[in-house]
Scaffold this active site. Structure first.
Site, short mmCIF file in Angstrom:
data_model
loop_
_atom_site.label_atom_id
_atom_site.label_comp_id
_atom_site.label_asym_id
_atom_site.label_seq_id
_atom_site.Cartn_x
_atom_site.Cartn_y
_atom_site.Cartn_z
N HIS A 184 0.97 -1.25 0.21
CA HIS A 184 -0.21 0.01 0.02
C HIS A 184 1.27 1.36 -0.15
O HIS A 184 0.80 1.93 0.85
CB HIS A 184 -1.03 -0.19 1.55
CG HIS A 184 -2.28 1.00 1.13
ND1 HIS A 184 -3.40 0.75 1.47
CD2 HIS A 184 -2.10 2.11 0.53
CE1 HIS A 184 -4.02 1.60 1.07
NE2 HIS A 184 -3.81 2.34 0.62
N LEU A 244 2.66 7.21 -5.10
CA LEU A 244 4.03 6.98 -5.57
C LEU A 244 3.66 8.30 -6.20
O LEU A 244 4.68 8.98 -6.68
CB LEU A 244 4.36 5.62 -6.72
CG LEU A 244 4.81 4.96 -6.63
CD1 LEU A 244 6.06 3.87 -6.63
CD2 LEU A 244 6.16 4.79 -4.83
N ARG A 245 2.27 8.70 -6.20
CA ARG A 245 1.95 9.91 -6.28
C ARG A 245 2.03 10.05 -8.12
O ARG A 245 1.98 11.32 -8.83
CB ARG A 245 2.74 11.35 -6.15
CG ARG A 245 2.87 11.15 -4.26
CD ARG A 245 0.97 10.96 -3.79
NE ARG A 245 0.57 11.12 -2.35
CZ ARG A 245 -0.31 10.92 -2.23
NH1 ARG A 245 -1.13 10.50 -1.92
NH2 ARG A 245 -0.43 11.28 -0.45
N ASN A 305 -4.22 6.68 -6.97
CA ASN A 305 -4.97 7.65 -6.83
C ASN A 305 -4.15 8.80 -7.42
O ASN A 305 -3.89 9.71 -7.05
CB ASN A 305 -5.26 8.18 -5.62
CG ASN A 305 -4.61 8.41 -4.40
OD1 ASN A 305 -3.87 7.39 -5.22
ND2 ASN A 305 -4.49 8.68 -3.73
N ASP A 307 -8.69 3.39 -4.00
CA ASP A 307 -8.53 3.34 -2.68
C ASP A 307 -7.84 5.17 -2.74
O ASP A 307 -7.49 5.88 -3.71
CB ASP A 307 -6.51 2.73 -2.48
CG ASP A 307 -5.90 3.68 -1.21
OD1 ASP A 307 -7.11 3.54 0.17
OD2 ASP A 307 -5.18 3.88 -0.88
N ASP A 364 0.76 2.74 3.58
CA ASP A 364 -0.06 3.48 3.61
C ASP A 364 0.47 5.12 2.82
O ASP A 364 0.55 6.41 3.36
CB ASP A 364 -1.10 4.19 4.06
CG ASP A 364 -2.39 4.97 3.66
OD1 ASP A 364 -2.32 5.01 2.22
OD2 ASP A 364 -2.86 5.03 4.05
N HIS A 423 3.74 14.12 1.33
CA HIS A 423 2.40 15.58 1.00
C HIS A 423 4.11 17.09 1.00
O HIS A 423 5.01 16.46 1.70
CB HIS A 423 1.84 16.23 1.32
CG HIS A 423 0.69 14.63 1.57
ND1 HIS A 423 0.20 15.10 0.10
CD2 HIS A 423 0.10 14.82 2.21
CE1 HIS A 423 -1.25 14.36 0.03
NE2 HIS A 423 -1.40 13.75 2.07
ZN LIG Z 1 -6.77 4.81 1.95
#
Ligand SMILES: [Zn+2]
Lengths: 306, 427
Positions: free
Chosen positions: B61, B64-65, B95, B155, B308, B312
């Site tokens: 989870h 990697l953006r 995402n 996710d 996870d 940022h």
């Molecule tokens: Zn999540």
């Protein structure tokens, strides 16, 4: 004596001696406010910025008056017409203002913790004038000062905060401060407006307003913020007034002296009926007057620390 | 490439293996395992006395953006962080912008990953379960799967529509691929930012109730019971979630779940000073929840530890609390935290830890379990369980430093990995 912190971020963690110290100082300024010339030179040469990201005319005017009566230079910054609209961050806005050599910042912001955040990124003394639904320490100080003035003490008094506790910064500061000062603190309101686990802070919770009135020496009635009831918290203003409103009949049914306070602005005949707000038990205007004295005390104590 | 790892404690619960030996690796293949292996001069020899060799760890989870949010993390910096943290494989979540909902995005991500540290970290993209992660229409799962998608998830958002979830279970089961759910009822969590309870009350912050997570898990397992398929609950955080999963497993459903290191090490109490580096979803909960999560890890209810990892930038987190984004980085602290808080405290054996980090995620994702034996590919994580170290976010390989664990002193660390003919030492 000195206050422990350079900032006033909240009443949580402030001890009894400090609060008493602020009260003693405020008492002196109350005398100043009774004089023909209501100004002292204490903060001459200091610059204070009122940084208001939410409009609150009342609080800002009270602070501004306190600042001017201490002879400080005052700068007002409010959201409208500011660079915030252009996407500037709180940190940048505050740092830019601080670069103009200021000494203290009075901040009102919608995010809980915003005052603490500023205290980390700025060098100035920070005074929290309301951070979202967190604290509003000067309001609670003036409320307590007013109670003390009326009863001569706070210890052992039964104080009930009535209304929207969940969305209130005034309630939380009062709870922290009153507990520290030895009062028995209760709240009353619809269950949907009482934050979860509030009892764990040692607060009694009433859902029945008559019971709350019977068991209180002081009612601090909060404004029901119409704009915040965005969804599901209570069915209608009408129902709120019918079952939680502070009315003359309810007060009179109770055969003992009870004091009514309200941080303003009042919604007449919503959370409190007009005759109670204007009645003999009401200390509402006294609170406004004490607000200036208490804010002068806080500004003076923090502004002359170093 | 010729490598000789001397005197190492080889542990692989998948083979019931726990022995001290040398491992000789030639061109990425384990040539020989034995005592006192001799070798010629063209071999790189590492004395790993006191260290553990485990099957390569996987973090299933990770955000990697890339594409879209390269200022937070890139495939390159993210995989470097993975290597530094001891992982030979990661799953990246969809995402991104654009989201991973088309085969071309899967392929381009895989292509980029090959060039990072010579491809030492295997990347397994998780594709969106629904188009645009909008929860309305199924994504082209077969095509995504053929392009290399390992599982499906929205996710960051919950697959909230019960019918869509039902169809996602049915459709993905044809591929034997798991649906990874981010369990959060958006109506109940609403504008919440931390756990709802005494802390949210003290801080005046809107709360996220524990039931927001629990009722989604309860509903999902009921749907799964009806459809069959494979369900993995991501980042579970509450006592009741553990109990739900335990019950679902008792019923024999194909249900698995993961917990993050921050959820079994930190409580909501750390939020006292509005630290935005402790703001994440699901939020940090209570000591009572932590104890149940650890019980769940220990009795096997919780299958996997996953980070996870949610990078940022500094500026994005350096704002007032409500304005800060959710999430923290985790790749470079996960193994150290798990060793310190689970193995050193004797809640888990080292074998159990290796199951949570290597064996179980591979089983859930239908990947072959790694074997440490002659003739097998060397896919290994090297652990020093005694290493005393202090977390320093400035040393992170990750582009972002948003971790609440800065200055934590940990005992135990992943110190290196071997995979795809490459060696990486993090010391
Ligand atoms: Zn999540």
């Amino acid at each position: 004596m000195k206050l422990k912190s350079r900032h006033l971020l909240g009443l949580k963690g402030m001890d009894r001696n400090e609060i008493e110290f602020i009260f003693d100082t405020a008492l002196n300024f109350r005398e100043v406010l009774e004089r023909p010339i209501k100004k002292v030179p204490t903060l001459q040469g200091k610059t204070i910025v009122n940084l208001f990201f939410e409009s609150s005319t009342r609080t800002r005017i009270s602070f501004e008056l306190a600042e001017r009566r201490l002879s400080a230079d005052v700068v007002n910054f409010s959201v409208s017409g500011s660079s915030v609209a252009k996407g500037e961050t709180l940190k940048d806005t505050a740092r830019n203002i601080e670069a103009m050599k200021i000494d203290m910042v009075v901040i009102r912001h919608s995010s809980p913790g915003a005052a603490m955040f500023l205290s980390r990124v700025l060098k100035s003394s920070i005074i929290n004038a309301g951070d979202g639904t967190h604290e509003h320490p000067t309001q609670a100080l003036l409320d307590m000062f007013t109670i003390k003035e009326k009863f001569g003490k706070i210890d052992g008094l039964k104080v009930c905060i009535v209304g929207d506790i969940l969305h209130s910064r005034v309630a939380l500061s009062n709870i922290f401060g009153l507990k520290t000062m030895g009062a028995n603190v209760a709240v009353c309101g619809p269950r949907t407006l009482i934050p979860r686990d509030l009892e764990k802070l040692g607060v009694k919770v009433y859902y029945d307003i008559n019971q709350a009135i019977r068991n209180s020496d002081v009612l601090n009635v909060l404004r029901i913020q119409l704009e915040r009831q965005d969804r599901v918290f209570f069915p209608s203003i009408r129902e709120y007034h019918l079952y939680f409103g502070i009315t003359k009949e309810r007060i009179e049914k109770n055969n003992r002296e009870i004091i009514i306070m309200h941080p303003g602005p009042i919604n007449r005949d919503v959370e409190i009926s007009a005759d109670v707000a204007d009645g003999s038990q009401s200390l509402i205007l006294q609170q406004v007057l004490n607000g200036v004295a208490v804010r002068m005390a806080v500004l003076y104590l923090l502004g002359t620390q170093n | 490439m010729k490598l000789l790892l001397k005197n190492t404690n080889i542990i692989n619960p998948a083979q019931n293996l726990n022995t001290v030996a040398d491992i000789f690796i030639v061109n990425g293949i384990i040539q020989k395992i034995g005592k006192q292996i001799e070798c010629e001069s063209d071999v790189d020899v590492y004395d790993l006395k006191g260290k553990i060799i485990a099957p390569g760890f996987m973090d299933m989870h990770v955000h990697l953006r890339e594409p879209g949010y390269e200022h937070k993390e890139t495939i390159e910096t993210g995989l470097e962080a993975a290597a530094q943290g001891g992982f030979t494989a990661v799953c990246c979540m969809p995402n991104t912008n654009p989201p991973i909902d088309e085969a071309s995005v899967v392929k381009s991500i895989l292509q980029k990953a090959k060039n990072v540290l010579n491809g030492i970290v295997d990347l397994y993209p998780v594709a969106a379960a629904t188009r645009g992660r909008e929860g309305k229409e199924l994504s082209p799962m077969i095509e995504l799967s053929e392009a290399g998608a390992i599982a499906f998830s929205d996710d960051g958002s919950t697959i909230y529509n019960a019918e869509i979830l039902r169809r996602a279970f049915e459709y993905s089961s044809m591929l034997n691929k798991v649906i990874i759910q981010h369990p959060e009822d958006p109506e109940l969590s609403r504008n919440g930012v931390i756990n709802e309870g005494v802390m949210s009350t003290i801080l005046g912050l809107p709360g996220i109730p524990s039931i927001a997570e629990e009722i989604i898990i309860e509903r999902d397992t009921r749907i799964l019971e009806y459809t069959n398929g494979y369900y993995h609950a991501a980042h579970i955080s509450t006592k009741n979630s553990v109990e739900q999963i335990r019950n679902a497993k008792k019923k024999g459903l194909n249900v698995t779940c993961e917990v993050t290191p921050h959820h079994f090490t930190l409580t909501e109490e750390v939020l006292g000073d509005y630290d935005t580096n402790a703001k994440m979803k699901p939020p940090l909960r209570t000591q009572n929840d932590i104890e149940t999560l650890i019980d769940g890890l220990s009795d096997g209810t919780i299958d996997v530890i996953a980070t996870d990892h949610a990078p940022h930038s500094f500026d994005e987190k350096e704002v007032e609390f409500l304005a800060a984004p959710f999430g923290i980085v985790g790749l470079e602290t996960a193994v150290g935290l798990a060793l310190t808080y689970l193995v050193n405290k004797k809640f888990l054996t080292i074998e159990q830890l290796i199951e949570k980090f290597s064996v179980n995620p591979r089983k859930i994702l239908n990947l072959p379990v790694i074997k440490i034996e002659e003739g097998e590919k060397a896919n290994l994580t090297i652990i020093d369980i005694n290493k005393n170290w202090t977390v320093d976010v400035q040393k992170f390989k990750s582009k972002s430093k948003n971790s609440p664990f800065h200055n934590f002193v940990l005992i135990g660390k992943a110190v290196g990995i071997i995979n795809n003919c490459n060696v990486y030492f993090s010391e």
